[in-house]
Design a protein around this motif. Sequence first.
Motif, PDB file in Angstrom:
ATOM      1  N   VAL A  37      12.470  17.279   2.106  1.00  0.00           N
ATOM      2  CA  VAL A  37      13.071  17.420   3.431  1.00  0.00           C
ATOM      3  C   VAL A  37      13.134  16.068   4.115  1.00  0.00           C
ATOM      4  CG1 VAL A  37      12.269  19.793   3.643  1.00  0.00           C
ATOM      5  CG2 VAL A  37      10.888  17.962   4.596  1.00  0.00           C
ATOM      6  N   GLU A  38      14.217  15.871   4.857  1.00  0.00           N
ATOM      7  CA  GLU A  38      14.387  14.649   5.630  1.00  0.00           C
ATOM      8  C   GLU A  38      13.502  14.692   6.874  1.00  0.00           C
ATOM      9  OE1 GLU A  38      16.305  12.165   4.611  1.00  0.00           O
ATOM     10  OE2 GLU A  38      17.155  13.211   2.878  1.00  0.00           O
ATOM     11  N   ALA A  39      13.378  13.549   7.529  1.00  0.00           N
ATOM     12  CA  ALA A  39      12.485  13.428   8.678  1.00  0.00           C
ATOM     13  C   ALA A  39      12.835  14.409   9.790  1.00  0.00           C
ATOM     14  CB  ALA A  39      12.513  11.996   9.199  1.00  0.00           C
TER      15      ALA A  39
ATOM     16  N   GLN B 167      -0.354  24.914   4.530  1.00  0.00           N
ATOM     17  CA  GLN B 167      -0.201  26.211   5.193  1.00  0.00           C
ATOM     18  C   GLN B 167      -0.979  26.272   6.500  1.00  0.00           C
ATOM     19  OE1 GLN B 167      -2.201  29.765   3.367  1.00  0.00           O
ATOM     20  NE2 GLN B 167      -2.505  28.362   1.643  1.00  0.00           N
ATOM     21  N   ARG B 168      -2.022  25.469   6.620  1.00  0.00           N
ATOM     22  CA  ARG B 168      -2.731  25.387   7.897  1.00  0.00           C
ATOM     23  C   ARG B 168      -1.926  24.605   8.920  1.00  0.00           C
ATOM     24  NH1 ARG B 168      -6.336  26.552   4.238  1.00  0.00           N
ATOM     25  NH2 ARG B 168      -8.334  27.528   4.799  1.00  0.00           N
ATOM     26  N   LEU B 169      -1.038  23.765   8.440  1.00  0.00           N
ATOM     27  CA  LEU B 169      -0.215  22.949   9.325  1.00  0.00           C
ATOM     28  C   LEU B 169       1.036  23.685   9.795  1.00  0.00           C
ATOM     29  CD1 LEU B 169       0.399  20.165  10.604  1.00  0.00           C
ATOM     30  CD2 LEU B 169       1.507  19.535   8.437  1.00  0.00           C
ATOM     31  N   ILE B 170       1.750  24.338   8.889  1.00  0.00           N
ATOM     32  CA  ILE B 170       3.044  24.940   9.261  1.00  0.00           C
ATOM     33  C   ILE B 170       3.119  26.437   8.971  1.00  0.00           C
ATOM     34  CG2 ILE B 170       4.279  22.762   8.982  1.00  0.00           C
ATOM     35  CD1 ILE B 170       5.291  23.736   6.279  1.00  0.00           C
TER      36      ILE B 170
ATOM     37  N   ILE C 207       5.933  19.460  10.691  1.00  0.00           N
ATOM     38  CA  ILE C 207       5.207  18.504   9.853  1.00  0.00           C
ATOM     39  C   ILE C 207       5.015  17.199  10.620  1.00  0.00           C
ATOM     40  CG2 ILE C 207       5.313  17.120   7.747  1.00  0.00           C
ATOM     41  CD1 ILE C 207       6.964  19.496   6.538  1.00  0.00           C
ATOM     42  N   ALA C 208       6.092  16.677  11.184  1.00  0.00           N
ATOM     43  CA  ALA C 208       6.037  15.443  11.966  1.00  0.00           C
ATOM     44  C   ALA C 208       6.021  15.766  13.450  1.00  0.00           C
ATOM     45  CB  ALA C 208       7.233  14.552  11.631  1.00  0.00           C
ATOM     46  N   LEU C 209       5.177  15.077  14.187  1.00  0.00           N
ATOM     47  CA  LEU C 209       5.154  15.260  15.636  1.00  0.00           C
ATOM     48  C   LEU C 209       6.340  14.566  16.282  1.00  0.00           C
ATOM     49  CD1 LEU C 209       3.556  16.222  18.183  1.00  0.00           C
ATOM     50  CD2 LEU C 209       2.494  13.940  18.191  1.00  0.00           C
ATOM     51  N   GLU C 210       6.655  13.372  15.777  1.00  0.00           N
ATOM     52  CA  GLU C 210       7.778  12.607  16.294  1.00  0.00           C
ATOM     53  C   GLU C 210       8.513  11.950  15.136  1.00  0.00           C
ATOM     54  OE1 GLU C 210       7.428  10.007  19.753  1.00  0.00           O
ATOM     55  OE2 GLU C 210       5.328  10.636  19.928  1.00  0.00           O
ATOM     56  N   VAL C 211       9.823  11.697  15.342  1.00  0.00           N
ATOM     57  CA  VAL C 211      10.619  10.908  14.408  1.00  0.00           C
ATOM     58  C   VAL C 211      11.244   9.775  15.205  1.00  0.00           C
ATOM     59  CG1 VAL C 211      12.591  10.866  12.846  1.00  0.00           C
ATOM     60  CG2 VAL C 211      11.105  12.880  12.914  1.00  0.00           C
ATOM     61  N   VAL C 212      11.056   8.546  14.742  1.00  0.00           N
ATOM     62  CA  VAL C 212      11.517   7.382  15.483  1.00  0.00           C
ATOM     63  C   VAL C 212      12.235   6.425  14.538  1.00  0.00           C
ATOM     64  CG1 VAL C 212       9.662   7.571  17.177  1.00  0.00           C
ATOM     65  CG2 VAL C 212       9.322   6.165  15.134  1.00  0.00           C
TER      66      VAL C 212
ATOM     67  N   ASP D  68       0.777  15.276   0.701  1.00  0.00           N
ATOM     68  CA  ASP D  68      -0.500  15.898   1.017  1.00  0.00           C
ATOM     69  C   ASP D  68      -1.406  14.938   1.789  1.00  0.00           C
ATOM     70  OD1 ASP D  68       0.413  18.124  -0.310  1.00  0.00           O
ATOM     71  OD2 ASP D  68      -0.609  17.647  -2.189  1.00  0.00           O
ATOM     72  N   LEU D  69      -1.367  13.659   1.424  1.00  0.00           N
ATOM     73  CA  LEU D  69      -2.148  12.663   2.148  1.00  0.00           C
ATOM     74  C   LEU D  69      -1.739  12.640   3.619  1.00  0.00           C
ATOM     75  CD1 LEU D  69      -4.104  10.254   2.337  1.00  0.00           C
ATOM     76  CD2 LEU D  69      -2.202   8.779   1.615  1.00  0.00           C
ATOM     77  N   ALA D  70      -0.444  12.669   3.880  1.00  0.00           N
ATOM     78  CA  ALA D  70       0.033  12.687   5.266  1.00  0.00           C
ATOM     79  C   ALA D  70      -0.460  13.939   5.989  1.00  0.00           C
ATOM     80  CB  ALA D  70       1.553  12.621   5.297  1.00  0.00           C
ATOM     81  N   ASN D  71      -0.478  15.062   5.289  1.00  0.00           N
ATOM     82  CA  ASN D  71      -0.917  16.326   5.900  1.00  0.00           C
ATOM     83  C   ASN D  71      -2.419  16.359   6.155  1.00  0.00           C
ATOM     84  OD1 ASN D  71       1.687  17.262   5.911  1.00  0.00           O
ATOM     85  ND2 ASN D  71       1.470  18.507   4.067  1.00  0.00           N
ATOM     86  N   MET D  72      -3.160  15.470   5.536  1.00  0.00           N
ATOM     87  CA  MET D  72      -4.601  15.396   5.785  1.00  0.00           C
ATOM     88  C   MET D  72      -4.906  14.710   7.110  1.00  0.00           C
ATOM     89  SD  MET D  72      -5.856  14.379   1.946  1.00  0.00           S
ATOM     90  CE  MET D  72      -5.144  15.249   0.529  1.00  0.00           C
ATOM     91  N   ALA D  73      -3.914  14.034   7.681  1.00  0.00           N
ATOM     92  CA  ALA D  73      -4.085  13.398   8.986  1.00  0.00           C
ATOM     93  C   ALA D  73      -4.018  14.453  10.084  1.00  0.00           C
ATOM     94  CB  ALA D  73      -3.017  12.330   9.198  1.00  0.00           C
ATOM     95  N   ASP D  74      -4.467  14.086  11.276  1.00  0.00           N
ATOM     96  CA  ASP D  74      -4.400  14.996  12.415  1.00  0.00           C
ATOM     97  C   ASP D  74      -3.001  15.014  13.024  1.00  0.00           C
ATOM     98  OD1 ASP D  74      -7.323  15.708  12.646  1.00  0.00           O
ATOM     99  OD2 ASP D  74      -7.455  13.530  12.820  1.00  0.00           O
ATOM    100  N   VAL D  75      -2.305  13.887  12.939  1.00  0.00           N
ATOM    101  CA  VAL D  75      -0.966  13.738  13.516  1.00  0.00           C
ATOM    102  C   VAL D  75      -0.124  12.922  12.550  1.00  0.00           C
ATOM    103  CG1 VAL D  75       0.367  12.730  15.415  1.00  0.00           C
ATOM    104  CG2 VAL D  75      -1.820  13.831  15.902  1.00  0.00           C
ATOM    105  N   ARG D  76       1.163  13.268  12.452  1.00  0.00           N
ATOM    106  CA  ARG D  76       2.103  12.502  11.647  1.00  0.00           C
ATOM    107  C   ARG D  76       3.262  12.038  12.540  1.00  0.00           C
ATOM    108  NH1 ARG D  76      -0.692  15.733   9.493  1.00  0.00           N
ATOM    109  NH2 ARG D  76       0.117  17.221  10.987  1.00  0.00           N
ATOM    110  N   ILE D  77       3.487  10.733  12.555  1.00  0.00           N
ATOM    111  CA  ILE D  77       4.653  10.160  13.212  1.00  0.00           C
ATOM    112  C   ILE D  77       5.517   9.577  12.105  1.00  0.00           C
ATOM    113  CG2 ILE D  77       5.506   8.449  14.857  1.00  0.00           C
ATOM    114  CD1 ILE D  77       2.867   8.739  16.352  1.00  0.00           C
TER     115      ILE D  77
END
Length: 267
Positions: free
Chosen positions: A179-181, A161-164, A189-194, A125-134
């Motif tokens: 779920v995996e990256a 639910q606002r995110l996805i 959920i994630a914009l990029e996976v690196v 949930d903390l990650a989802n509170m951000a504007d972007v997740r990498i």
Amino acid sequence: MSNLPQLTDALLTLEDRVAVLTLNRHDLRNALTGSNLIDDLVATADWVNHCDDVSVLVITGAGSAFSAGGNVRDMAERGGDFAGDVAECSDRYRKGIQRIPLALQAVEVPIIAAVNGPAIGAGFDLANMADVRIASEKAKFGETFLNLGIIPGDGGAWFMQRLIGYQRAFELTLTGRVVEAKEAKELGIALEVVPADELMPTTMKMATRIASQPPKATRLTKRLMKMAQRMELKDFLDLCSVFQGMCHNEPEHLDAVNRMLESMAKK
């Protein structure tokens, strides 16, 4: 006001208008309860809003995890933030972990979560509170509250639910699966996976690009993006006209226009 706040369980740096907050309780897998991370996150959010030298906030975790969320041992012992009867427990949530979503939702600058490892429960949930997740390839995401017989008490059902979207958020929340990256990117959920060693360089590249934009207009743009989610179009356009009038009267606007004209003249 660039003096950094005094934090207990997190590290904070500021360079080139990018603040990086590192959750630093790797011994607890950066659990938000049973540590001082709630206070540290709230203090950082308040500092960012009062520090004109910050244009972007990056949040990441030290060690192998981004954040394990709630301290499960405290849950088992009915201790810490989870002690007391219904009224007491409710009060602890309101005065404890629920301060995080309220604080981060009010942050005026873009927030990027650099998810270095598992983000579980309140950590997700903390990650989802951000504007972007990498996300690092080592990242995992799980809305696992129901697996423990509890609900997302930190507002996770509101953010995801606002995110996805409702249907995907419902499935992840009600099954409690992790779920995996790669799937996290497919779900939005994630914009990029690196690769793990490219996580911070990739994050900082984006953060630096955003931080190079005119700072006052950047803060106003984030406010608009948030307010657009809850306003009717006519009212929103009225607000845009006021914000635009503010921008046209800022020195940074004229500086940016002159730089563009100079660049065009060289071509």
